[in-house]
Design a protein around this motif. Structure first.
Motif, PDB file in Angstrom:
ATOM      1  N   PHE A 299      85.012  25.927  28.235  1.00 54.44           N
ATOM      2  CA  PHE A 299      83.585  25.986  27.934  1.00 54.44           C
ATOM      3  C   PHE A 299      82.985  24.597  27.758  1.00 54.44           C
ATOM      4  CE2 PHE A 299      84.136  30.490  26.176  1.00 54.44           C
ATOM      5  CZ  PHE A 299      83.538  31.064  27.298  1.00 54.44           C
ATOM      6  N   VAL A 300      83.734  23.684  27.173  1.00 52.85           N
ATOM      7  CA  VAL A 300      83.236  22.317  26.998  1.00 52.85           C
ATOM      8  C   VAL A 300      82.846  21.713  28.346  1.00 52.85           C
ATOM      9  CG1 VAL A 300      83.928  19.956  26.398  1.00 52.85           C
ATOM     10  CG2 VAL A 300      84.445  21.836  24.836  1.00 52.85           C
TER      11      VAL A 300
ATOM     12  N   LEU B  62      81.418  30.098  20.366  1.00 52.06           N
ATOM     13  CA  LEU B  62      80.769  29.850  19.074  1.00 52.06           C
ATOM     14  C   LEU B  62      81.302  28.586  18.414  1.00 52.06           C
ATOM     15  CD1 LEU B  62      80.647  33.469  17.576  1.00 52.06           C
ATOM     16  CD2 LEU B  62      78.702  32.121  18.397  1.00 52.06           C
ATOM     17  N   ASP B  63      82.563  28.278  18.660  1.00 50.11           N
ATOM     18  CA  ASP B  63      83.157  27.088  18.055  1.00 50.11           C
ATOM     19  C   ASP B  63      82.507  25.804  18.545  1.00 50.11           C
ATOM     20  OD1 ASP B  63      85.119  26.102  16.209  1.00 50.11           O
ATOM     21  OD2 ASP B  63      86.244  25.333  17.923  1.00 50.11           O
ATOM     22  N   LEU B  64      81.824  25.842  19.684  1.00 51.58           N
ATOM     23  CA  LEU B  64      81.159  24.661  20.222  1.00 51.58           C
ATOM     24  C   LEU B  64      79.801  24.407  19.577  1.00 51.58           C
ATOM     25  CD1 LEU B  64      81.811  25.136  24.049  1.00 51.58           C
ATOM     26  CD2 LEU B  64      83.158  23.825  22.409  1.00 51.58           C
TER      27      LEU B  64
ATOM     28  N   MET C  97      76.199  32.258  28.430  1.00 51.15           N
ATOM     29  CA  MET C  97      77.539  32.429  27.871  1.00 51.15           C
ATOM     30  C   MET C  97      77.875  33.911  27.714  1.00 51.15           C
ATOM     31  SD  MET C  97      78.757  29.286  27.228  1.00 51.15           S
ATOM     32  CE  MET C  97      79.908  29.331  25.863  1.00 51.15           C
ATOM     33  N   PRO C  98      77.974  34.664  28.819  1.00 50.53           N
ATOM     34  CA  PRO C  98      78.465  36.041  28.680  1.00 50.53           C
ATOM     35  C   PRO C  98      79.931  36.011  28.267  1.00 50.53           C
ATOM     36  CG  PRO C  98      78.356  35.428  30.991  1.00 50.53           C
ATOM     37  CD  PRO C  98      77.762  34.283  30.222  1.00 50.53           C
ATOM     38  N   THR C  99      80.294  36.821  27.298  1.00 57.08           N
ATOM     39  CA  THR C  99      81.654  36.749  26.751  1.00 57.08           C
ATOM     40  C   THR C  99      82.324  38.109  26.893  1.00 57.08           C
ATOM     41  OG1 THR C  99      80.705  37.154  24.554  1.00 57.08           O
ATOM     42  CG2 THR C  99      81.141  34.876  25.152  1.00 57.08           C
TER      43      THR C  99
ATOM     44  N   LEU D 140      86.813  38.827  23.445  1.00 57.25           N
ATOM     45  CA  LEU D 140      86.536  38.316  22.103  1.00 57.25           C
ATOM     46  C   LEU D 140      86.981  36.863  21.986  1.00 57.25           C
ATOM     47  CD1 LEU D 140      85.527  38.869  19.255  1.00 57.25           C
ATOM     48  CD2 LEU D 140      87.778  39.816  18.704  1.00 57.25           C
ATOM     49  N   GLU D 141      88.075  36.509  22.653  1.00 55.76           N
ATOM     50  CA  GLU D 141      88.546  35.123  22.632  1.00 55.76           C
ATOM     51  C   GLU D 141      87.493  34.165  23.180  1.00 55.76           C
ATOM     52  OE1 GLU D 141      92.266  37.715  23.069  1.00 55.76           O
ATOM     53  OE2 GLU D 141      90.177  37.718  23.780  1.00 55.76           O
ATOM     54  N   ASP D 142      86.735  34.624  24.197  1.00 56.36           N
ATOM     55  CA  ASP D 142      85.677  33.791  24.761  1.00 56.36           C
ATOM     56  C   ASP D 142      84.535  33.598  23.768  1.00 56.36           C
ATOM     57  OD1 ASP D 142      86.974  33.467  27.198  1.00 56.36           O
ATOM     58  OD2 ASP D 142      86.035  35.232  28.083  1.00 56.36           O
TER      59      ASP D 142
END
Length: 330
Positions: free
Chosen positions: A160-161, A254-256, A242-244, A247-249
């Motif tokens: 994602f980064v 969100l961590d970003l 950001m379609p996820t 759950l890991e995605d």
């Protein structure tokens, strides 16, 4: 509780939703601090198991699949047999204590042969506090403390980064989806909010999250159509879709974020578990029980208990206050 009487094998049972499982983490961490030599396992459902990935307070995770989450072509009987085998493995573990943190979990505790079952949660209280209070039945402290957070998968986070632009300013996550009708903010409000945050420089870029799929999917309703409506109004702005699907995605995305805006629900609790400051929009959910835990937050709830009565300006102002609060806390 004297050290000699502390249970050796403890199973925590949490069989409901994502946010519920996140709210159980403070209790699990407190249990680990007070019973450092115990084996601690968690029984949860497969839909939520990513919440526990990398959690250092847990020795083993046992995930069963609910029949409603089975893939096409898989029978209910197959799912039930899988669960029976899992429970048999736990029964062979010789569980001294089962701590049941969700309704219906007592049946699982009995099936695994737990010698003692604790399930009497107090209310009203925040869900995290109610879970912590279960420890008082053991003579342990129910005071909250630091807890092992939700952890993002490093590979998914790195992927994602690579999608983000190098821009000055905070990364603000906005989550479109909400399970309850009273918590579904209109698409045009989300678009107006994103425009306002970029124009006012409250956001250097916006990550737009949603549950993918069709709205009429009976098992996993999604917001592809709503997301398309929002994105069509944000052409040319620094907004990253950001379609996820997994759950890991969602956790990795969100961590970003530096801050998160969302309705009450699983994404809100995940953001709190990741340590993110949150602006949360509440519909008819009880705020005492379900507000974000352990992070700075701004909670908005209209007198009507419907998020459609919360204005864009209110959300933007709440984010401004939250930014100031987060800066004051370092």
């Amino acid at each position: 509780m004297p050290p000699s009487s502390k249970p050796a094998n403890i199973l925590v049972i949490r069989r409901d939703n994502i946010g519920d499982l996140v709210c159980t983490l403070p209790m699990i961490s407190s249990l680990r601090r007070q019973c450092p030599g115990a084996w601690i396992g968690v029984l949860c459902n497969s839909y939520n198991v990513a919440v526990l990935a990398g959690n250092r307070d847990i020795d083993a995770v046992f995930a069963y699949r609910k029949a409603k989450h089975r893939p096409p072509g898989t029978s209910r009987l197959t799912v039930w047999l899988e669960t029976a085998r899992l429970l048999w493995r736990l029964r062979r573990r010789s569980i001294d204590l089962a701590i049941v943190a969700s309704p219906g979990g007592e049946r699982f505790a009995r099936l695994v042969g737990a010698k003692r079952i604790i399930s009497d949660k107090r209310a009203p209280a925040h869900e995290a506090e109610a879970c912590l209070d279960l420890l008082s039945h053991l003579g342990l402290s129910a005071e909250p403390g630091p807890f092992s957070p939700v952890r993002a998968d490093p590979a998914r986070r790195a992927a994602f980064v690579s999608r983000l632009a190098s821009r000055p300013g905070p990364v603000v996550g906005i989550h479109l989806s909400a399970r309850r009708p009273s918590q579904r903010w209109p698409a045009e409000r989300f678009a107006a909010l994103a425009r306002e945050l970029v124009a006012s420089r409250q956001a250097g870029q916006v990550l737009l999250f949603w549950a993918p799929g069709a709205a009429d999917d009976p098992l996993h309703p999604g917001d592809d159509e709503k997301a398309a409506q929002v994105l069509a109004q944000l052409d040319g702005l620094p907004v990253v879709p950001m379609p996820t699907q997994a759950l890991e995605d969602l956790i990795a995305g969100l961590d970003l974020c530096d801050r998160v805006i969302c309705a009450d629900g699983g994404a809100m609790h995940l953001a709190a578990g990741l340590g993110k400051p949150i602006v949360c929009l509440f519909g008819d959910s009880p705020t005492v029980r379900w507000r974000p835990w352990g992070v700075p937050y701004e909670l908005l709830q209209a007198p009507s208990k419907d998020v459609r009565d919360i204005a864009v300006e209110e959300v933007a102002a709440a984010l401004g206050r939250l930014t100031e609060t987060a800066a004051a806390h370092g």
